[in-house]
Design a protein around this motif. Structure first.
Motif, PDB file in Angstrom:
ATOM      1  N   LEU B   6       0.866  -1.159   0.000  1.00  0.00           N
ATOM      2  CA  LEU B   6       0.000   0.000   0.000  1.00  0.00           C
ATOM      3  C   LEU B   6       0.913   1.222   0.000  1.00  0.00           C
ATOM      4  O   LEU B   6       1.917   1.241   0.691  1.00  0.00           O
ATOM      5  N   LEU B   8       2.680   4.808   0.806  1.00  0.00           N
ATOM      6  CA  LEU B   8       2.969   5.455   2.080  1.00  0.00           C
ATOM      7  C   LEU B   8       2.530   6.907   2.010  1.00  0.00           C
ATOM      8  O   LEU B   8       2.773   7.598   1.011  1.00  0.00           O
ATOM      9  N   GLY B  25       3.980  11.734  11.459  1.00  0.00           N
ATOM     10  CA  GLY B  25       4.352  10.359  11.130  1.00  0.00           C
ATOM     11  C   GLY B  25       3.766   9.953   9.802  1.00  0.00           C
ATOM     12  O   GLY B  25       3.372  10.799   9.002  1.00  0.00           O
ATOM     13  N   SER B  26       3.699   8.650   9.581  1.00  0.00           N
ATOM     14  CA  SER B  26       3.197   8.168   8.295  1.00  0.00           C
ATOM     15  C   SER B  26       2.290   6.974   8.495  1.00  0.00           C
ATOM     16  O   SER B  26       2.155   6.467   9.607  1.00  0.00           O
ATOM     17  N   LEU B  27       1.626   6.551   7.445  1.00  0.00           N
ATOM     18  CA  LEU B  27       0.826   5.329   7.459  1.00  0.00           C
ATOM     19  C   LEU B  27       0.614   4.868   6.024  1.00  0.00           C
ATOM     20  O   LEU B  27       0.913   5.606   5.082  1.00  0.00           O
ATOM     21  N   HIS B  28       0.110   3.650   5.878  1.00  0.00           N
ATOM     22  CA  HIS B  28      -0.143   3.099   4.549  1.00  0.00           C
ATOM     23  C   HIS B  28      -1.634   3.127   4.250  1.00  0.00           C
ATOM     24  O   HIS B  28      -2.446   2.757   5.083  1.00  0.00           O
ATOM     25  N   GLU B  30      -4.524   3.178   0.489  1.00  0.00           N
ATOM     26  CA  GLU B  30      -4.557   3.057  -0.956  1.00  0.00           C
ATOM     27  C   GLU B  30      -4.703   4.409  -1.638  1.00  0.00           C
ATOM     28  O   GLU B  30      -4.211   4.617  -2.731  1.00  0.00           O
ATOM     29  N   ASP B  31      -5.420   5.335  -0.990  1.00  0.00           N
ATOM     30  CA  ASP B  31      -5.651   6.637  -1.623  1.00  0.00           C
ATOM     31  C   ASP B  31      -5.777   7.705  -0.544  1.00  0.00           C
ATOM     32  O   ASP B  31      -5.888   7.376   0.649  1.00  0.00           O
ATOM     33  N   VAL B  33      -8.122   9.695   0.485  1.00  0.00           N
ATOM     34  CA  VAL B  33      -9.318   9.695   1.343  1.00  0.00           C
ATOM     35  C   VAL B  33      -9.172   8.647   2.431  1.00  0.00           C
ATOM     36  O   VAL B  33      -9.462   8.886   3.606  1.00  0.00           O
ATOM     37  N   GLN B  34      -8.704   7.470   2.040  1.00  0.00           N
ATOM     38  CA  GLN B  34      -8.499   6.418   3.033  1.00  0.00           C
ATOM     39  C   GLN B  34      -7.404   6.811   4.025  1.00  0.00           C
ATOM     40  O   GLN B  34      -7.506   6.548   5.212  1.00  0.00           O
ATOM     41  N   MET B  36      -6.717   9.770   4.995  1.00  0.00           N
ATOM     42  CA  MET B  36      -7.330  10.739   5.905  1.00  0.00           C
ATOM     43  C   MET B  36      -8.106  10.022   7.007  1.00  0.00           C
ATOM     44  O   MET B  36      -7.999  10.343   8.188  1.00  0.00           O
ATOM     45  N   ARG B  56       1.186  12.048  -0.245  1.00  0.00           N
ATOM     46  CA  ARG B  56       1.930  10.862  -0.653  1.00  0.00           C
ATOM     47  C   ARG B  56       3.411  11.115  -0.384  1.00  0.00           C
ATOM     48  O   ARG B  56       3.954  12.139  -0.794  1.00  0.00           O
TER      49      ARG B  56
END
Lengths: 253, 95, 317
Positions: B6, B8, B25-28, B30-31, B33-34, B36, B56
């Motif tokens: 997915l 980052l 920080g960060s997270l994984h 798909e797009d 909106v997700q 957020m 992104r």
């Protein structure tokens, strides 16, 4: 207790039971989610539902006025006294099943809590005002998931279609009016759930279309939750939930 | 087996009106909106924010440490840009 | 030719000066390869620990004895998962990916805190894990707030803010049992008997025996020694146990007035070695659980990706 108060008590317990059973099922995803971010999101939703259950049970206990607590209601009633809709007690199945069930409940909750905010009972309308903010977020999630899963891969499409087919008959009971609730509806306290059906249906149709899913056949229905007629699943759910309180009665935790 | 990552996303949160967005920080996802939605679950469980940006990670261009000499150092030798450079009588030092 | 034998590398000198001055090393800074590998190992294993730790506690969500305990436990485990996420996030700044780190975990190449290889057998274990395991983690993490790698340090600061709720709720739950019925008190004591020594093992071997300690200390990734941290944990925890009438299962535990600290018995290092090399009570189960969840989620991740590609194609058309 007069008949309207008794009806109100049962109403609050029903809403508490709906929230608790579904919250409990969602909590089972902890450490089992398809990836870590989703694991956190699912448990957040579970927390919302269990929080709701506490609010409804707390109000119910006050109405009853016998000194019972939220825990007495959750942990010391057997299946035949539980009044939740059956859809909430069903096991999680796979992720498609969980999110399909969630979508059905979330669309329903949006309509339900919007109406309950207008309740002449200020306590219920306050709970509804809080719940609807949560449900808005829940619905955004479940809707996005069903569209992604329906219009994703062949496998995700098939799993989601199967889930909808297996769940469909459990939605009928959401829109049936038990006799006891009529006096509450007439008093402007309870929501007329029959009236919610058309909007629910059109929202569901729109999402299914976007998700490239077929509307399931509407030729079966299973209900009885509000009368304590449950699926065999509830017994196992309560056995786990209630174990400690039943094994060590009367203790503080 | 298809082991797709997915994408980052980096997450920036403004915790209060009047403050800047800060990188948390960060997270994984798909797009965007997700991303957020997940940012809410990962970084805002305690209501620590009123505004969220998701970007992104691949859209971020970062300066290199070796650039510091030519890129950033010349900004450092002009002390007259800083208020502390100017010594004023105590009576008006709160300017 | 290694960097050590070459004429003084200005980049290495700059790096060492930053470390000496307690400045943070940031992702785009030059760093020795061994430093990069070390900090990556530390962060990813710390992340894995948080995630694996969701399992022993997660076992009791459906059986939590009150609605309050249920929501508190759920919120706590969510935090643990979130901490894992902060740490994976910090680790990815070094150019690795979540996928790579998880694969290393599944292959047995990356480790996680040995404590989570013990089973949570009773409700008392839930409180005990909060009180002891989170207590030990806090001692370690407060120290790590000053670690030399920037993203790791910031993740630690964030984690420490959230962690004290974990220990407090664990102690409160344990206190309730210790002051409850005879059965509840016995449940709490039994739990302490099983979790005490594994908690001490969380701080790792004596520093003289530790493969990584020396280098980690030199680079200020690690700020204090294993034994110092372990002693701090013992000193803070013994009075907490005494306050609620629970007995630490160590016949050699004794207050040492001269040191101003507790003397305590020797850890069973055989047990420690067994558990960290894969033969603890739950090692296989914990890993299988994680592998299964990931495998079960593959079709979901595939669907997300397929949908995204379709969506991009539609937007482009």
């Amino acid at each position: 207790m007069d008949s309207q108060n008794k009806a109100l008590l049962n109403y609050c317990i029903s809403l508490g039971d709906d929230s608790l059973t579904l919250g409990h099922r969602l909590s089972e995803w902890c450490s089992n989610g398809p990836f870590l971010e989703e694991d956190l999101a699912l448990t957040n939703v579970a927390l919302d539902f269990i929080g709701r259950a506490r609010m409804f049970y707390g109000y119910a206990a006050e109405i009853e006025g016998k000194g019972r607590s939220e825990d007495d209601l959750a942990y010391l009633r057997d299946c035949r006294e539980y009044r939740n809709f059956l859809i909430n007690e069903l096991p999680n199945g796979d992720f498609a099943f969980t999110m399909s069930r969630q979508l059905m409940v979330d669309i329903f909750d949006m309509g339900f809590f919007e109406a309950l905010m207008q309740s002449s009972d200020t306590r219920l309308s306050a709970i509804a005002a809080k719940a609807i903010k949560e449900s808005r977020y829940h619905l955004r999630r479940s809707q996005d998931w069903i569209i992604r899963l329906g219009d994703g891969t062949t496998e995700s499409h098939e799993r989601t279609q199967r889930a909808f087919n297996e769940l469909w008959g459990y939605t009928a009971e959401l829109f049936e009016a038990p006799k006891e609730e009529q006096q509450l509806i007439d008093a402007g306290i309870a929501v007329d759930r029959v009236a919610l059906k058309a909007t629910w249906m059109s929202a569901m149709r729109a999402i299914l279309k976007q998700a490239t899913l077929e509307l399931p056949a509407q030729d079966w229905a299973i209900g009885g939750g509000r009368e304590g007629q449950h699926t065999e699943h509830l017994g196992f759910l309560l056995a786990e939930l209630q174990f400690l309180q039943r094994a060590y009665p009367g203790q503080q935790w | 087996m298809n082991q797709q990552n997915l994408p980052l996303f980096e997450i920036f949160v403004r915790s209060k009106r009047g403050l800047d967005h800060r990188h948390v920080g960060s997270l994984h996802a798909e797009d965007p909106v997700q991303a957020m939605d997940y940012a809410r679950d990962v970084y805002l469980r305690r209501s620590e924010g009123i505004s969220v940006w998701v970007v992104r990670s691949s859209d971020i261009t970062a300066s290199q440490e070796s650039d510091v000499e030519s890129f950033l150092d010349p900004m450092d030798d002009k002390p007259y840009r800083h208020a502390t450079h100017y010594k004023l009588p105590k009576e008006v030092d709160n300017m | 030719m290694t960097e050590n034998t070459a004429p003084a590398d200005p980049r290495l000198a700059a790096f060492e000066e930053k470390v000496a001055n307690d400045q943070r090393i940031e992702p785009k800074d030059w760093m020795p390869d061994a430093f990069r590998k070390n900090v990556l190992r530390q962060m990813s294993q710390h992340a894995h620990s948080e995630v694996i730790g969701m399992q022993p506690e997660g076992n009791w969500i459906t059986r939590a004895p009150t609605l309050y305990r249920k929501v508190v436990l759920l919120a706590k485990i969510q935090d643990e998962g979130g901490h894992g996420l902060y740490l994976y996030s910090a680790a990815e700044t070094l150019g690795t990916s979540r996928e790579e780190m998880v694969q290393a975990l599944h292959d047995g190449k990356a480790k996680y805190a040995s404590i989570f290889n013990y089973p949570s057998l009773t409700w008392a274990d839930v409180g005990m894990i909060g009180w002891l395991v989170d207590g030990a983690a806090i001692v370690n993490q407060v120290s790590l707030q000053r670690t030399s790698y920037g993203p790791y340090s910031r993740a630690m600061i964030r984690i420490c803010k959230e962690e004290s709720f974990h220990q407090r709720q664990g102690y409160e739950a344990t206190m309730r049992l210790a002051q409850g019925s005879a059965e509840q008190k016995a449940m709490a004591q039994d739990s302490l008997n099983r979790w005490w020594w594994p908690s001490l093992m969380m701080f790792g071997p004596h520093d003289s025996e530790s493969a990584h300690s020396g280098q980690s200390m030199k680079w200020k990734l690690k700020r204090e020694s294993n034994d110092v941290l372990r002693q701090r944990f013992v000193d803070q925890t013994v009075p907490q146990a005494e306050l609620i009438g629970l007995k630490i299962p160590d016949p050699e535990l004794k207050w040492n007035k001269e040191r101003g600290s507790y003397d305590f018995g020797e850890i069973d290092w055989d047990e420690f070695m067994q558990v960290i090399s894969g033969n603890g009570p739950c090692n296989r189960q914990r890993l299988q659980h994680h592998i299964r969840a990931r495998q079960d989620g593959q079709w979901v991740r595939d669907a997300m990706h397929a949908y995204e590609l379709k969506r991009q194609a539609r937007d482009a058309a």
